[in-house]
Scaffold this motif. Structure first.
Motif, mmCIF file in Angstrom:
data_model
loop_
_atom_site.group_PDB
_atom_site.id
_atom_site.type_symbol
_atom_site.label_atom_id
_atom_site.label_comp_id
_atom_site.label_asym_id
_atom_site.label_seq_id
_atom_site.Cartn_x
_atom_site.Cartn_y
_atom_site.Cartn_z
ATOM 1 N N GLU A 244 9.800 -4.672 -7.545
ATOM 2 C CA GLU A 244 9.845 -4.589 -8.659
ATOM 3 C C GLU A 244 8.564 -3.925 -9.766
ATOM 4 O OE1 GLU A 244 12.523 -6.108 -12.504
ATOM 5 O OE2 GLU A 244 12.676 -7.426 -10.381
ATOM 6 N N ASP A 245 8.820 -3.092 -10.118
ATOM 7 C CA ASP A 245 8.009 -2.079 -10.965
ATOM 8 C C ASP A 245 7.755 -2.521 -12.326
ATOM 9 O OD1 ASP A 245 5.923 -0.543 -12.134
ATOM 10 O OD2 ASP A 245 6.551 1.392 -10.907
ATOM 11 N N PRO A 246 7.111 -3.322 -12.496
ATOM 12 C CA PRO A 246 7.455 -3.663 -14.000
ATOM 13 C C PRO A 246 6.776 -2.650 -14.976
ATOM 14 C CG PRO A 246 4.921 -4.615 -13.311
ATOM 15 C CD PRO A 246 6.002 -3.866 -12.609
ATOM 16 N N ALA A 247 6.034 -1.886 -14.349
ATOM 17 C CA ALA A 247 5.497 -0.006 -15.737
ATOM 18 C C ALA A 247 6.886 0.490 -15.437
ATOM 19 C CB ALA A 247 5.081 0.287 -14.813
ATOM 20 N N SER A 248 7.802 0.488 -14.527
ATOM 21 C CA SER A 248 8.897 1.633 -15.210
ATOM 22 C C SER A 248 10.289 0.937 -15.115
ATOM 23 C CB SER A 248 8.939 2.869 -13.829
ATOM 24 O OG SER A 248 9.812 1.249 -12.332
ATOM 25 N N GLY A 249 10.508 -0.699 -14.556
ATOM 26 C CA GLY A 249 11.541 -0.726 -14.450
ATOM 27 C C GLY A 249 12.339 -1.247 -13.044
ATOM 28 N N ARG A 250 12.241 -0.375 -12.038
ATOM 29 C CA ARG A 250 12.743 -0.170 -11.020
ATOM 30 C C ARG A 250 12.841 -0.886 -10.304
ATOM 31 N NH1 ARG A 250 12.237 5.090 -7.672
ATOM 32 N NH2 ARG A 250 13.618 5.975 -6.814
ATOM 33 N N ALA A 251 13.483 -1.376 -9.113
ATOM 34 C CA ALA A 251 13.630 -2.317 -8.377
ATOM 35 C C ALA A 251 14.668 -1.138 -7.160
ATOM 36 C CB ALA A 251 13.984 -3.138 -8.634
ATOM 37 N N LEU A 252 13.087 -2.012 -5.855
ATOM 38 C CA LEU A 252 13.907 -1.613 -4.969
ATOM 39 C C LEU A 252 13.813 -2.494 -3.700
ATOM 40 C CD1 LEU A 252 12.941 1.661 -4.383
ATOM 41 C CD2 LEU A 252 15.115 2.398 -4.791
ATOM 42 N N VAL A 253 15.056 -2.283 -2.645
ATOM 43 C CA VAL A 253 14.731 -3.269 -1.157
ATOM 44 C C VAL A 253 14.298 -2.240 -0.358
ATOM 45 C CG1 VAL A 253 16.410 -4.720 0.708
ATOM 46 C CG2 VAL A 253 16.612 -4.467 -2.492
ATOM 47 N N ALA B 134 0.658 -1.251 -0.389
ATOM 48 C CA ALA B 134 -0.022 -0.138 0.472
ATOM 49 C C ALA B 134 0.869 1.377 0.062
ATOM 50 C CB ALA B 134 -0.834 0.179 0.861
ATOM 51 N N ALA B 135 1.768 1.540 0.736
ATOM 52 C CA ALA B 135 2.483 2.054 0.670
ATOM 53 C C ALA B 135 4.007 2.418 -0.749
ATOM 54 C CB ALA B 135 3.619 2.088 1.609
ATOM 55 N N LEU B 136 4.178 1.721 -1.171
ATOM 56 C CA LEU B 136 5.286 1.570 -2.770
ATOM 57 C C LEU B 136 4.793 3.024 -3.410
ATOM 58 C CD1 LEU B 136 5.209 -1.690 -4.130
ATOM 59 C CD2 LEU B 136 6.474 -0.572 -3.097
ATOM 60 N N PRO B 137 4.024 3.312 -3.873
ATOM 61 C CA PRO B 137 3.892 4.707 -4.189
ATOM 62 C C PRO B 137 4.452 5.774 -3.900
ATOM 63 C CG PRO B 137 1.126 3.565 -4.409
ATOM 64 C CD PRO B 137 2.614 2.820 -3.170
ATOM 65 N N ARG B 138 4.756 6.299 -2.414
ATOM 66 C CA ARG B 138 5.378 7.037 -2.067
ATOM 67 C C ARG B 138 6.441 7.439 -2.494
ATOM 68 N NH1 ARG B 138 4.179 5.649 5.158
ATOM 69 N NH2 ARG B 138 2.080 4.948 4.272
ATOM 70 N N TRP B 139 7.041 5.978 -3.260
ATOM 71 C CA TRP B 139 8.567 5.294 -3.382
ATOM 72 C C TRP B 139 7.841 5.779 -5.408
ATOM 73 C CZ3 TRP B 139 7.660 3.359 1.070
ATOM 74 C CH2 TRP B 139 8.441 3.355 2.259
ATOM 75 N N GLY B 140 7.412 6.226 -5.669
ATOM 76 C CA GLY B 140 7.260 6.603 -6.824
ATOM 77 C C GLY B 140 7.171 5.401 -7.584
ATOM 78 N N LEU B 141 7.184 4.207 -6.855
ATOM 79 C CA LEU B 141 5.982 2.202 -7.440
ATOM 80 C C LEU B 141 4.936 2.385 -7.653
ATOM 81 C CD1 LEU B 141 8.612 0.126 -5.571
ATOM 82 C CD2 LEU B 141 9.214 1.569 -7.968
ATOM 83 N N SER B 142 4.442 1.633 -9.182
ATOM 84 C CA SER B 142 3.161 1.123 -8.949
ATOM 85 C C SER B 142 2.516 0.358 -8.454
ATOM 86 C CB SER B 142 3.196 0.680 -10.337
ATOM 87 O OG SER B 142 3.412 0.024 -10.668
ATOM 88 N N ASP B 143 1.902 -0.011 -8.233
ATOM 89 C CA ASP B 143 0.393 -0.538 -7.395
ATOM 90 C C ASP B 143 0.981 -1.936 -8.114
ATOM 91 O OD1 ASP B 143 -0.501 1.078 -6.099
ATOM 92 O OD2 ASP B 143 -2.575 1.214 -7.261
#
Length: 345
Positions: free
Chosen positions: A47-56, A20-29
């Protein structure tokens, strides 16, 4: 003693709170979230499939670190990165610029922090571990030099890892006396070892030359190798302790292995390429290894729900008793009167 908390229901709740908090870092649902590890905290990869961005993401264990302690850890981590002291994780701010998010886990607040991914893998026993421990020694020396010189920000607060915190009155990681499989005979051996450690550490002291800000958890799981680069991650337990304790933490769960003296020699060699390390200090490294082993035995007892504790179980306790017997054969004989007086008090 810390009560087990990481059951399936709890993990499901904190994963849902993180999603639920992922959008705070700009990651999609639509981001894929998976659990990486459970230790003191729960660590996830998103890992966000829309942007390809991944965070720990690290979701903190409730009741362990305060928000101020987490802020202090991140302040040192950021300072180390800026100074180029060590290759390590970079904290990732939320869209609003804050580094710490408060997650809502069914009405309970949990702290969470995000980091960039680092390439690499954990060193394995089949590797040339002496090579990496030589490099780790140099890294430790740079960390210690930085810790001595760094002007800590106002309000900086981290735990103090001294005898009382580990084995004495506080017991931050629980009590080794509750270790699985500990027999009355084994308990007597460990009681004696505990008393000897207390005296040796009291004699060694906590002056500024020996005691300061350290990583405090440099076990193999917190090291990454990539090409010729050794990275150090997970500063969650950084705090104030003996500088020598960093080496002891680096051989966590392997204290009984016959190659530990080789790794110790390599670590000392690497350390001395950056900063001096007196022979009298080096001679105390086995004391800190025994201290760490007893602390980890307590940790296993109080974190029984973690995969690490479950994998080690009673065998680790029995190994601790065996190591303690060998330790006492050397160190108890060196100062029987002082230790006996303390043990009887």
């Amino acid at each position: 003693m810390t009560q087990p908390i990481y059951d399936a229901a709890f993990l499901s709740r904190i994963e849902n709170a993180l999603r639920a908090a992922l959008p705070r870092w700009g990651l999609s649902d639509a981001s894929e979230v998976r659990l990486l590890t459970i230790s003191e905290n729960a660590t996830f990869r998103a890992e966000d499939p829309a942007s390809g961005r991944a965070l720990v993401f690290r979701v903190h264990r409730p009741g362990y670190h305060s928000r101020a302690e987490i802020e202090s850890e991140l302040a040192w981590l950021t300072a180390l990165g800026r100074a180029g002291v060590v290759a390590t994780l970079t904290p990732v701010p939320q869209v609003d610029g804050g580094l710490i998010a408060d997650l809502d886990e069914d009405g309970t607040r949990r702290h969470a922090v995000a980091f960039e991914l680092l390439p690499g893998r954990e060193p394995a026993e089949g590797d040339d571990l002496a090579r990496w421990y030589r490099e780790l020694g140099a890294i430790n020396a740079r960390l210690h030099l930085h810790a001595r010189a760094w002007q800590r920000p106002e309000g900086f607060t981290r735990k103090r890892w001294d005898y009382d915190a580990m084995l004495g009155k506080v017991k931050l990681w629980g009590d080794w006396r509750a270790a699985p499989g500990l027999t009355p005979e084994g308990r007597a051996v460990l009681e004696r070892t505990d008393a000897v450690l207390r005296d040796l550490l009291d004699d060694y002291g906590t002056d500024d030359a020996r005691f300061g800000l350290v990583h405090a958890d440099m076990r193999l799981a917190n090291l990454l190798v990539e090409g010729d680069t050794l990275s150090v991650i997970d500063f969650d337990d950084c705090g104030f302790s003996w500088y020598l304790y960093d080496f002891a933490s680096a051989v966590s769960f392997s204290e009984h292995e016959p190659y530990i003296p080789t790794l110790q020699a390599a670590w000392i060699e690497g350390y001395r390429t950056v900063a001096p390390l007196a022979e009298e200090d080096c001679a105390l490294l086995p004391v800190f290894i025994m201290l760490r082993r007893l602390l980890l035995t307590a940790w296993i007892a109080s974190h029984a729900e973690t995969p690490t504790a479950q994998a080690l179980g009673e065998g680790y306790t029995h190994g601790t008793v065996d190591l303690a017997r060998a330790f006492l054969a050397t160190y108890d004989a060196q100062q029987p009167r002082a230790v006996a007086g303390r043990a009887a008090s």
